[in-house]
Enzyme design. Structure first.
Site, PDB file in Angstrom:
ATOM      1  N   PRO A 295      61.092 -55.396  28.122  1.00  0.00           N
ATOM      2  CA  PRO A 295      62.067 -56.495  28.211  1.00  0.00           C
ATOM      3  C   PRO A 295      62.553 -56.923  26.833  1.00  0.00           C
ATOM      4  O   PRO A 295      61.813 -56.853  25.849  1.00  0.00           O
ATOM      5  CB  PRO A 295      61.283 -57.615  28.900  1.00  0.00           C
ATOM      6  CG  PRO A 295      59.848 -57.273  28.719  1.00  0.00           C
ATOM      7  CD  PRO A 295      59.765 -55.788  28.631  1.00  0.00           C
TER       8      PRO A 295
ATOM      9  N   GLY B 123      60.870 -54.439  21.297  1.00  0.00           N
ATOM     10  CA  GLY B 123      61.324 -53.214  21.948  1.00  0.00           C
ATOM     11  C   GLY B 123      62.457 -52.534  21.215  1.00  0.00           C
ATOM     12  O   GLY B 123      62.456 -51.303  21.038  1.00  0.00           O
TER      13      GLY B 123
ATOM     14  N   LYS C 172      54.888 -54.192  20.825  1.00  0.00           N
ATOM     15  CA  LYS C 172      53.815 -54.822  20.048  1.00  0.00           C
ATOM     16  C   LYS C 172      53.659 -56.264  20.512  1.00  0.00           C
ATOM     17  O   LYS C 172      54.541 -56.842  21.147  1.00  0.00           O
ATOM     18  CB  LYS C 172      54.116 -54.787  18.544  1.00  0.00           C
ATOM     19  CG  LYS C 172      55.443 -55.435  18.126  1.00  0.00           C
ATOM     20  CD  LYS C 172      55.387 -56.943  17.985  1.00  0.00           C
ATOM     21  CE  LYS C 172      56.724 -57.530  17.572  1.00  0.00           C
ATOM     22  NZ  LYS C 172      56.773 -59.005  17.717  1.00  0.00           N
TER      23      LYS C 172
ATOM     24  N   ASP D 150      60.466 -56.173  11.718  1.00  0.00           N
ATOM     25  CA  ASP D 150      59.253 -55.565  12.268  1.00  0.00           C
ATOM     26  C   ASP D 150      59.424 -54.084  12.585  1.00  0.00           C
ATOM     27  O   ASP D 150      58.515 -53.465  13.138  1.00  0.00           O
ATOM     28  CB  ASP D 150      58.777 -56.316  13.514  1.00  0.00           C
ATOM     29  CG  ASP D 150      59.830 -56.347  14.621  1.00  0.00           C
ATOM     30  OD1 ASP D 150      60.940 -55.842  14.400  1.00  0.00           O
ATOM     31  OD2 ASP D 150      59.537 -56.891  15.699  1.00  0.00           O
TER      32      ASP D 150
ATOM     33  N   SER E  94      63.203 -52.786  18.031  1.00  0.00           N
ATOM     34  CA  SER E  94      62.671 -52.271  16.767  1.00  0.00           C
ATOM     35  C   SER E  94      61.894 -50.983  16.985  1.00  0.00           C
ATOM     36  O   SER E  94      61.968 -50.047  16.182  1.00  0.00           O
ATOM     37  CB  SER E  94      61.767 -53.319  16.108  1.00  0.00           C
ATOM     38  OG  SER E  94      62.502 -54.476  15.772  1.00  0.00           O
TER      39      SER E  94
ATOM     40  N   GLY F 256      64.654 -59.907  24.312  1.00  0.00           N
ATOM     41  CA  GLY F 256      64.580 -61.359  24.186  1.00  0.00           C
ATOM     42  C   GLY F 256      63.198 -61.863  24.502  1.00  0.00           C
ATOM     43  O   GLY F 256      63.011 -62.985  24.987  1.00  0.00           O
ATOM     44  N   ALA F 257      62.192 -61.022  24.214  1.00  0.00           N
ATOM     45  CA  ALA F 257      60.822 -61.310  24.649  1.00  0.00           C
ATOM     46  C   ALA F 257      59.826 -61.441  23.502  1.00  0.00           C
ATOM     47  O   ALA F 257      58.691 -61.850  23.708  1.00  0.00           O
ATOM     48  CB  ALA F 257      60.347 -60.209  25.600  1.00  0.00           C
TER      49      ALA F 257
END
Length: 252
Positions: A92, A99, A8, A134, A101, A94-95
């Site tokens: 990725p 991902g 997202k 999230d 979640s 820490g972005a």
């Protein structure tokens, strides 16, 4: 059973106040994007829990993986055992793209089907909210205006199918703890819920991500990426979540 969790982006992110439970009250819009997907393969086995993660180094311990946390959460309510999880990471970390979640939410839905638990959507949403702020969004999986910690959601009529969304991820990540360290909560001067319904071309100077102010000072390359996205023709560019990924929205 195999599934392909997607990520997202956050369009706007206002940190409104610090809550008594230690979390922050926020306002944001979550929008699903499927240009990058993880691969999640889950199968029942006779007994025990196993996890294989591909595509990333410096793995966390198995019990800290969100897919396993999702399984342990279900074990608190149901007598289930015996699952093998193979996760291939392409999104990725820490972005600020959610991902982990996404993996957890999709895993919850897969466990529900594999073990025939007959959990309703509302029950899945409640469980997902316990795994992350999230995570519940990926159960809904549609554009939403989110408040609270990000778990209180209502659909918004946002359709970006006529646009191209480009993700730029620098070679470093930003932890949520690091991002919030530079935040001073404040009420926004605009209504994100109303502005998100306006044309994308009008967002540029109004809709903001509060994390950008402090993180751009700490990581100047992030601001350079945003400026380059606009130079390349983006109609809107921003950091997603707490970073470090930046995104640009372009007309197709």
């Amino acid at each position: 059973m195999k599934a392909f969790p997607h990520f997202k982006i956050n369009i706007g992110l206002n940190i409104v106040s610090k809550r008594s439970d230690g979390f922050h009250e926020l306002q944001t819009v979550f929008y699903p994007v499927d240009t990058i997907r993880d691969e999640l393969d889950i199968n029942r086995i006779e007994k025990g829990v196993s996890l294989e993660v591909r595509g990333v180094e410096n793995l966390c311990p198995m019990e800290e993986n969100l897919c396993i946390k999702a399984f342990r959460l279900l074990q608190q309510h149901f007598s289930i055992d015996g699952v093998n999880v193979v996760l291939t990471k392409n999104i990725p970390f820490g972005a600020g793209l959610g991902g982990g979640s996404a993996d957890a939410a999709v895993a919850l839905k897969m466990y529900n089907e594999l073990f025939d638990l007959k959990l309703s959507k509302s029950e899945l949403l409640e469980l997902a909210a316990k795994l992350g702020s999230d995570t519940a969004f990926f159960i809904e999986d549609q554009a939403v205006y989110a408040t609270g910690r990000g778990e209180l959601m209502q659909p918004v009529p946002l359709d970006l199918s006529n646009y191209r969304i480009q993700i730029v991820k620098p070679d470093f990540g930003i932890s949520t703890k690091e991002a919030y360290a530079g935040i001073t909560p404040k009420m926004p001067t605009y209504s994100l819920e109303q502005w998100i319904c306006r044309p994308v071309e009008e967002w540029k100077n109004i809709i903001v991500n509060d994390f950008e102010v402090s993180l751009f000072l700490k990581y100047p390359e992030l601001q350079k990426i945003k400026e380059q996205l606009y130079a390349d023709g983006a109609v809107y560019a921003s950091m997603s979540g707490s970073g470090s990924a930046m995104f640009g929205i372009f007309k197709k």
